[in-house]
Design an enzyme around this catalytic site. Structure first.
Site, PDB file in Angstrom:
ATOM      1  N   ALA A  48       0.879  -1.169   0.000  1.00  0.00           N
ATOM      2  CA  ALA A  48       0.000   0.000   0.000  1.00  0.00           C
ATOM      3  C   ALA A  48       0.917   1.220   0.000  1.00  0.00           C
ATOM      4  O   ALA A  48       2.053   1.154   0.482  1.00  0.00           O
ATOM      5  CB  ALA A  48      -0.867  -0.011   1.241  1.00  0.00           C
ATOM      6  N   GLY A  62       0.522  -4.878   1.023  1.00  0.00           N
ATOM      7  CA  GLY A  62      -0.716  -4.892   0.232  1.00  0.00           C
ATOM      8  C   GLY A  62      -0.546  -5.580  -1.118  1.00  0.00           C
ATOM      9  O   GLY A  62      -1.518  -6.069  -1.695  1.00  0.00           O
ATOM     10  N   GLU A  84      -0.909  -9.161  -0.335  1.00  0.00           N
ATOM     11  CA  GLU A  84      -2.328  -9.344  -0.004  1.00  0.00           C
ATOM     12  C   GLU A  84      -3.187  -9.344  -1.276  1.00  0.00           C
ATOM     13  O   GLU A  84      -4.142 -10.105  -1.388  1.00  0.00           O
ATOM     14  CB  GLU A  84      -2.778  -8.253   0.982  1.00  0.00           C
ATOM     15  N   GLU A  98       4.721  -5.309   7.303  1.00  0.00           N
ATOM     16  CA  GLU A  98       4.024  -4.233   8.027  1.00  0.00           C
ATOM     17  C   GLU A  98       4.537  -4.013   9.441  1.00  0.00           C
ATOM     18  O   GLU A  98       4.580  -2.886   9.926  1.00  0.00           O
ATOM     19  CB  GLU A  98       2.507  -4.506   8.071  1.00  0.00           C
TER      20      GLU A  98
HETATM   21  N1  COA Z   1       4.633   3.051  -0.654  1.00  0.00           N
HETATM   22  C1  COA Z   1       5.030   4.210  -1.203  1.00  0.00           C
HETATM   23  N2  COA Z   1       6.123   4.335  -1.943  1.00  0.00           N
HETATM   24  C2  COA Z   1       6.845   3.219  -2.175  1.00  0.00           C
HETATM   25  C3  COA Z   1       6.494   1.974  -1.642  1.00  0.00           C
HETATM   26  C4  COA Z   1       5.322   1.906  -0.862  1.00  0.00           C
HETATM   27  N3  COA Z   1       4.886   0.761  -0.322  1.00  0.00           N
HETATM   28  N4  COA Z   1       7.416   1.063  -2.021  1.00  0.00           N
HETATM   29  C5  COA Z   1       8.312   1.729  -2.778  1.00  0.00           C
HETATM   30  N5  COA Z   1       7.970   3.021  -2.876  1.00  0.00           N
HETATM   31  C6  COA Z   1       8.656   4.083  -3.621  1.00  0.00           C
HETATM   32  C7  COA Z   1       9.915   4.575  -2.861  1.00  0.00           C
HETATM   33  O1  COA Z   1       9.563   5.528  -1.869  1.00  0.00           O
HETATM   34  C8  COA Z   1      10.703   5.163  -4.014  1.00  0.00           C
HETATM   35  O2  COA Z   1      10.139   6.407  -4.336  1.00  0.00           O
HETATM   36  P1  COA Z   1      11.135   7.677  -4.658  1.00  0.00           P
HETATM   37  O3  COA Z   1      11.961   7.231  -5.817  1.00  0.00           O
HETATM   38  O4  COA Z   1      10.170   8.780  -5.004  1.00  0.00           O
HETATM   39  O5  COA Z   1      11.936   7.897  -3.425  1.00  0.00           O
HETATM   40  C9  COA Z   1      10.393   4.229  -5.179  1.00  0.00           C
HETATM   41  O6  COA Z   1       9.165   3.577  -4.833  1.00  0.00           O
HETATM   42  C10 COA Z   1      11.445   3.166  -5.385  1.00  0.00           C
HETATM   43  O7  COA Z   1      11.613   2.452  -4.165  1.00  0.00           O
HETATM   44  P2  COA Z   1      13.027   2.299  -3.408  1.00  0.00           P
HETATM   45  O8  COA Z   1      12.748   2.055  -1.964  1.00  0.00           O
HETATM   46  O9  COA Z   1      13.921   3.435  -3.750  1.00  0.00           O
HETATM   47  O10 COA Z   1      13.595   0.969  -4.121  1.00  0.00           O
HETATM   48  P3  COA Z   1      14.652  -0.045  -3.517  1.00  0.00           P
HETATM   49  O11 COA Z   1      15.057  -0.921  -4.645  1.00  0.00           O
HETATM   50  O12 COA Z   1      15.718   0.666  -2.752  1.00  0.00           O
HETATM   51  O13 COA Z   1      13.824  -0.920  -2.442  1.00  0.00           O
HETATM   52  C11 COA Z   1      11.893  -2.146  -1.634  1.00  0.00           C
HETATM   53  C12 COA Z   1      12.755  -1.743  -2.859  1.00  0.00           C
HETATM   54  C13 COA Z   1      10.684  -2.896  -2.156  1.00  0.00           C
HETATM   55  C14 COA Z   1      12.721  -3.062  -0.723  1.00  0.00           C
HETATM   56  C15 COA Z   1      11.477  -0.877  -0.871  1.00  0.00           C
HETATM   57  O14 COA Z   1      10.905   0.034  -1.794  1.00  0.00           O
HETATM   58  C16 COA Z   1      10.486  -1.106   0.239  1.00  0.00           C
HETATM   59  O15 COA Z   1      10.839  -1.596   1.294  1.00  0.00           O
HETATM   60  N6  COA Z   1       9.198  -0.706   0.003  1.00  0.00           N
HETATM   61  C17 COA Z   1       8.173  -0.769   1.019  1.00  0.00           C
HETATM   62  C18 COA Z   1       7.729  -2.172   1.255  1.00  0.00           C
HETATM   63  C19 COA Z   1       6.694  -2.197   2.354  1.00  0.00           C
HETATM   64  O16 COA Z   1       6.980  -1.959   3.505  1.00  0.00           O
HETATM   65  N7  COA Z   1       5.464  -2.477   1.961  1.00  0.00           N
HETATM   66  C20 COA Z   1       4.388  -2.591   2.875  1.00  0.00           C
HETATM   67  C21 COA Z   1       3.619  -1.327   2.953  1.00  0.00           C
HETATM   68  S1  COA Z   1       2.289  -1.474   4.091  1.00  0.00           S
END
Ligand code: COA
Length: 256
Positions: free
Chosen positions: A66, A112, A115, A135
């Protein structure tokens, strides 16, 4: 046909929906949830669509969760209503759809995103996909049915481990646990999804519809979903939630 955040195509009776928010790793915001709802309702009504396939744009992510920036300021009541709405318009809609929905998991399926994949009836993942419900590392819990659908798919012990550690698992581990039905090389995802859809399409659509209903009735209680919503919304009033979300937005690790 291209929309704001999704792209759709009907080919050989398969209705494809591709999530098109690659710069945010296809994270689910409200607009995307509503657009997916509309796409699915259209395909449900479209008589030439027999199977729906859902995937994400790019090689990196199916859906990385999400959209954290969207819910970072929520109070508990808002959070509860937000999750209930998302469940109703998208996750439960898919789970209870009368046509089978296949998640073609092309990369990260987190929070999400996992999910969403779990609300689909079948899942195929590429070898480099990573799956998880992280989460708790944000000071919250899964709110789109993850605490209910994950144990139903992989058993309570394995679900406890995945949810309480928040760790991501590989596609091969997901296959061993029964979280995905198949793992394929990235370049075979499209072909493997079509082959699986064709195996479904040779059967009676009416029987498929009734089987989905009967299988869904077997494993999930309404109370579980209600309790998830209550526990999810309670997290939003905590300092852990503020710490977890601030850490993500500031691109650092949280300290609880
Ligand atoms: N919500 C909002 N933005 C998200 C996102 C999310 N769940 N997941 C990734 N993004 C965005 C990042 O903020 C980044 O945006 P920016 O370029 O404007 O800063 C872009 O997507 C790329 O992500 P980034 O984190 O830079 O890539 P990465 O390769 O370093 O890491 C992940 C990849 C998937 C490990 C990391 O993005 C992550 O941990 N995401 C969240 C996962 C999460 O906790 N999901 C559950 C949410 S309830």
């Amino acid at each position: 046909m291209k929309g704001q955040l999704t792209w759709i195509e009907v080919r050989d009776s398969i209705g494809w929906i591709k999530i098109n928010r690659e710069n945010k790793l296809n994270a689910l915001n409200l607009e995307l949830i509503d657009e997916l709802h509309d796409r699915i309702i259209n395909f449900q009504k479209h008589s030439s669509v027999k199977v729906i396939a859902l995937t994400g744009k790019g090689k990196k992510a199916f859906v990385a969760g999400a959209d954290i920036s969207e819910f970072s300021g929520f109070k508990p009541q808002q959070a509860g209503a937000f999750a209930r709405r998302g469940n109703q318009v998208l996750f439960d809609l898919i789970a209870q759809l009368e046509k089978p929905v296949i998640a073609a998991i092309n990369g990260y399926a987190l929070g999400g995103g996992l999910e969403l994949a779990m609300s689909c009836h079948l899942r195929i993942a590429v070898q480099h996909a990573k799956l998880g419900l992280p989460e708790v590392s944000l000071g919250v819990i899964p709110g789109y049915g993850g605490t209910q659908r994950l144990p139903a798919l992989i058993g309570k012990g394995n679900a406890m481990e995945m949810i309480l550690t928040g760790d991501m698992i590989s596609a091969d581990k997901a296959l061993k646990l029964g979280l995905v039905n198949q793992v394929v090389p990235a370049e075979k995802l499209f072909e493997a999804t079509i082959t699986l859809a064709e195996r479904l399409m040779k059967n009676s659509p009416n029987s498929i519809k009734n089987a989905i209903k009967a299988i869904n009735a077997s494993d999930i209680t309404l109370n579980g979903f209600k309790d998830e919503n209550l526990q999810f919304s309670k997290c939003f009033g905590t300092t852990d939630f503020k710490k977890g979300v601030a850490a993500f937005l500031e691109k650092r690790k949280p300290e609880f």
